[in-house]
Design an enzyme around this catalytic site. Structure first.
Site, PDB file in Angstrom:
ATOM      1  N   ARG A  68     -23.164 -16.434  -3.658  1.00  0.00           N
ATOM      2  CA  ARG A  68     -22.981 -16.734  -2.423  1.00  0.00           C
ATOM      3  C   ARG A  68     -24.274 -17.553  -1.411  1.00  0.00           C
ATOM      4  NH1 ARG A  68     -20.761 -12.302   0.342  1.00  0.00           N
ATOM      5  NH2 ARG A  68     -20.477 -12.023  -2.119  1.00  0.00           N
ATOM      6  N   TYR A  84     -12.029   2.292  -6.985  1.00  0.00           N
ATOM      7  CA  TYR A  84     -11.240   2.942  -5.873  1.00  0.00           C
ATOM      8  C   TYR A  84     -10.751   1.709  -4.432  1.00  0.00           C
ATOM      9  CZ  TYR A  84     -16.298   1.443  -3.644  1.00  0.00           C
ATOM     10  OH  TYR A  84     -17.165   0.396  -3.572  1.00  0.00           O
ATOM     11  N   ASN A 124     -21.622  -5.023  -1.277  1.00  0.00           N
ATOM     12  CA  ASN A 124     -21.979  -5.985   0.190  1.00  0.00           C
ATOM     13  C   ASN A 124     -20.339  -4.698   1.145  1.00  0.00           C
ATOM     14  OD1 ASN A 124     -20.683  -7.560  -0.740  1.00  0.00           O
ATOM     15  ND2 ASN A 124     -20.756  -8.334   0.028  1.00  0.00           N
ATOM     16  N   SER A 125     -19.821  -4.393   0.649  1.00  0.00           N
ATOM     17  CA  SER A 125     -18.810  -3.828   1.572  1.00  0.00           C
ATOM     18  C   SER A 125     -19.840  -2.380   2.137  1.00  0.00           C
ATOM     19  CB  SER A 125     -17.384  -3.292   0.444  1.00  0.00           C
ATOM     20  OG  SER A 125     -18.033  -2.254  -0.579  1.00  0.00           O
ATOM     21  N   ASN A 150     -14.403   4.603   5.041  1.00  0.00           N
ATOM     22  CA  ASN A 150     -15.419   4.585   3.721  1.00  0.00           C
ATOM     23  C   ASN A 150     -17.097   5.725   3.785  1.00  0.00           C
ATOM     24  OD1 ASN A 150     -14.325   2.515   3.682  1.00  0.00           O
ATOM     25  ND2 ASN A 150     -15.501   1.377   5.810  1.00  0.00           N
ATOM     26  N   TYR A 208       0.614  -1.534  -0.513  1.00  0.00           N
ATOM     27  CA  TYR A 208       0.339  -0.026  -0.277  1.00  0.00           C
ATOM     28  C   TYR A 208       0.822   1.049  -0.175  1.00  0.00           C
ATOM     29  CZ  TYR A 208      -4.607   2.633   1.347  1.00  0.00           C
ATOM     30  OH  TYR A 208      -5.743   2.814   1.120  1.00  0.00           O
ATOM     31  N   ARG A 252     -20.857 -11.904  -5.038  1.00  0.00           N
ATOM     32  CA  ARG A 252     -20.871 -12.296  -6.042  1.00  0.00           C
ATOM     33  C   ARG A 252     -22.147 -13.204  -5.391  1.00  0.00           C
ATOM     34  NH1 ARG A 252     -18.090 -14.424  -2.686  1.00  0.00           N
ATOM     35  NH2 ARG A 252     -17.457 -12.603  -1.340  1.00  0.00           N
TER      36      ARG A 252
END
Length: 345
Positions: free
Chosen positions: A215, A285, A190-191, A164, A78, A213
């Site tokens: 699941r 992002y 869903n983040s 966020n 990072y 995704r």
């Protein structure tokens, strides 16, 4: 986004509170070299810090989130780096992990004017080292959390103010001017950023198509996102079906989708980009799949697609204290009024 990191119990899945009922020595989660968090992180008892003087502020941490970027920093992957510390009682310089956190002011130096004992503060300095029980910071390292005594703002909301929610707000407002009723399409819905996008877009009168995704429990997840304000939720497999284009056209009334938000990369983003309309903007992002972003040249030639990258840390670097304080105040208003609810994973 909160995530699990399997390290010693001092670092919990979502947010770790170091509150104690009796005085204990300060502790921190530290590392001396980059690597996988499970291999390099250790819990360290810290030397007793001196009383604050000058522009120093003594802090006691309440909550410290674990974001994916925190793990990338530890891995050395990072661009934002913490400063090495030589005051931790270690044989060699070490780093305290953690970027975000909520702390309470315990004492201030004689030159401090922006905060006082009992104030909530968050961090102005990237990679401050928030995975700790207490710290001594400079006045310039912190931002006071303005709130009334009867404010419904929770500690979890305050602890997550700097990454966020502001990212979500910027993604929706800084790249293209959308009118109420227009559509935004995003992956990683869903983040934590994705969920904030859903809520802020709903408040702005925008409609969202949200990709996740497939699941176990997918229908439950779709329901949860719709409760936040999502208009439509699809899996990547559903988006790849032959009927998907007609379905999306029916949702949008045939109007072009002018904003796409990407935190995944790889083939799923390639697929999503094909649903963008003329003169659209694709904003990246994140890259959670760790796969490169590959887009057909035709999207640039025939649809005039514009691609952007967004990094909240860069925004902080380019804006002064007044802008930062206003941003925090705006986000607090959104949280206090219920526009944005923080969902912990």
């Amino acid at each position: 986004m909160f995530t699990r990191v399997c390290i010693p119990p001092t670092c919990a899945r979502c947010v770790r509170s170091f509150s104690v009922s009796v005085r204990q020595n300060a502790k921190a989660i530290i590392y001396t070299r980059n690597g996988e968090p499970t291999d390099v992180l250790t819990v360290r008892t810290l030397p007793t810090p001196p009383a604050p003087h000058g522009d120093q502020v003594k802090l006691k941490f309440r909550l410290s989130p674990v974001n994916p970027a925190d793990l990338n920093v530890i891995q050395g992957a990072y661009p934002s780096k913490p400063r090495p510390r030589e005051d931790l009682g270690t044989p060699e310089p070490a780093f305290i992990a953690g970027n975000e956190g909520l702390a309470v002011v315990e004492a201030v130096g004689e030159q401090v004017s922006s905060v006082r004992k009992g104030d909530w503060v968050i961090f102005n300095t990237p990679q401050f080292g928030t995975w700790a029980s207490e710290a001594v910071a400079k006045q310039s390292d912190i931002i006071r959390v303005p709130r009334a005594s009867d404010s419904p703002l929770t500690e979890v909301q305050a602890a997550t103010l700097t990454v966020n929610p502001p990212t979500a707000l910027a993604l929706l407002t800084q790249f293209v001017s959308l009118d109420p009723g227009e559509f935004v399409i995003q992956n990683g819905a869903n983040s934590s950023v994705g969920q904030a996008v859903i809520q802020i877009a709903h408040r702005l009168g925008l409609k969202t198509i949200n990709l996740v995704r497939d699941r176990e429990g997918i229908e439950e997840l779709k329901g949860q996102l719709k409760l936040l304000g999502a208009d439509h939720v699809l899996t990547y497999n559903e988006l790849g079906e032959k009927t998907a284009r007609d379905t999306v056209r029916e949702w949008t009334g045939g109007k072009p989708i002018r904003l796409g938000l990407n935190c995944v990369g790889g083939k799923d983003t390639t697929l999503m980009a094909r649903f963008l309309g003329q003169d659209a903007h694709l904003v990246s992002y994140g890259a959670m799949s760790k796969a490169p972003l590959s887009l057909p040249t035709s999207l640039f030639i025939f649809k005039n697609l514009t691609c952007h990258g967004y990094w909240q840390s860069r925004w902080y670097q380019q804006h002064g204290a007044e802008d930062r304080q206003k941003l925090i105040q705006d986000l607090i208003h959104m949280m206090e009024s219920g526009i944005v609810r923080v969902q912990m994973e």
